[in-house]
Design a protein around this motif. Structure first.
Motif, PDB file in Angstrom:
ATOM      1  N   ILE A  72      -4.705   6.771  -1.611  1.00  0.00           N
ATOM      2  CA  ILE A  72      -4.168   5.404  -1.130  1.00  0.00           C
ATOM      3  C   ILE A  72      -4.196   4.288  -2.330  1.00  0.00           C
ATOM      4  CG2 ILE A  72      -4.159   3.623   0.631  1.00  0.00           C
ATOM      5  CD1 ILE A  72      -5.332   5.948   2.589  1.00  0.00           C
TER       6      ILE A  72
ATOM      7  N   ARG B 287      -9.477   9.332  -0.710  1.00  0.00           N
ATOM      8  CA  ARG B 287      -7.875   9.423  -0.183  1.00  0.00           C
ATOM      9  C   ARG B 287      -6.983   9.033  -1.365  1.00  0.00           C
ATOM     10  NH1 ARG B 287      -6.929   7.321   5.565  1.00  0.00           N
ATOM     11  NH2 ARG B 287      -7.953   5.542   4.731  1.00  0.00           N
TER      12      ARG B 287
ATOM     13  N   THR C  58       1.003  -1.348  -0.008  1.00  0.00           N
ATOM     14  CA  THR C  58      -0.156   0.036   0.092  1.00  0.00           C
ATOM     15  C   THR C  58       0.837   1.172  -0.042  1.00  0.00           C
ATOM     16  OG1 THR C  58      -1.469  -1.115   1.306  1.00  0.00           O
ATOM     17  CG2 THR C  58      -1.908   1.205   1.196  1.00  0.00           C
ATOM     18  N   TRP C  59       0.612   2.085  -0.724  1.00  0.00           N
ATOM     19  CA  TRP C  59       1.283   3.376  -0.990  1.00  0.00           C
ATOM     20  C   TRP C  59       0.305   4.781  -0.916  1.00  0.00           C
ATOM     21  CZ3 TRP C  59       6.760   4.077  -1.982  1.00  0.00           C
ATOM     22  CH2 TRP C  59       7.321   2.657  -2.052  1.00  0.00           C
ATOM     23  N   ASP C  60       0.823   5.859  -0.007  1.00  0.00           N
ATOM     24  CA  ASP C  60       0.070   6.888   0.156  1.00  0.00           C
ATOM     25  C   ASP C  60       1.128   7.968  -0.117  1.00  0.00           C
ATOM     26  OD1 ASP C  60       1.841   7.033   2.213  1.00  0.00           O
ATOM     27  OD2 ASP C  60       0.113   7.520   3.835  1.00  0.00           O
TER      28      ASP C  60
END
Length: 163
Positions: free
Chosen positions: A157, A155, A113-115
């Protein structure tokens, strides 16, 4: 620009013969500029600018953009002559490609997971100075290409879908 059809000599006063349409011998424009500053402004560009009303609160660079003689980069706050903008944008594009490639390589290698904050930290660790807006834009493009999938509609994400 001064019309030099009436004389074939350098405007700095050195009497060097110059080609048609030229006003200075090579490099003599800078000699004349330095001499002018010495005579009229104590060899100080700051004094020249101040005498014309420019300074920290009224930048001459902004006046050049407003007058249409210079341009502002569409990507950042850099301002310069059109040729300078072209050179600047070539460097920006090269840096963006390298930066985007570094982020994509990390996404593929690490998965998960990447934000935006993770992407920014990854790029900072690689020696870049990304903005959150830039990272979000890269994520959107990589999602369109199928590498990422957005996990939350509200968001930024994303989850890596392929390695």
């Amino acid at each position: 620009m001064t019309d030099n059809a009436s004389t074939d000599r350098c405007y700095c006063g050195c009497q060097t013969v110059v080609g048609y349409g030229r006003t200075f011998a090579a490099g003599h424009d800078k000699i004349a500029e330095a001499a002018y500053l010495a005579v009229h402004h104590n060899s100080s560009v700051a004094e020249l600018l101040t005498s014309k009303g420019y300074g920290p609160d009224n930048p001459v660079i902004d006046a050049a953009v407003t007058a249409g003689a210079w341009q502002q980069c569409g990507h950042c706050d850099y301002k310069g002559a059109p040729a300078s903008i072209r050179n600047h944008m070539a460097k920006v594009r090269k840096a963006e490609n390298t930066q985007r490639e570094a982020l994509e390589k990390s996404l593929r290698a690490l998965g998960g997971t990447w934000d935006p904050s993770r992407g920014m930290q990854t790029l900072r660790d690689a020696g870049y100075h990304p903005t959150e807006k830039y990272v979000r834009d890269v994520y959107r493009r990589l999602a369109e290409a199928g590498l990422l999938e957005k996990m939350d509609d509200n968001r930024a994400i994303y989850f890596v879908t392929e390695k």
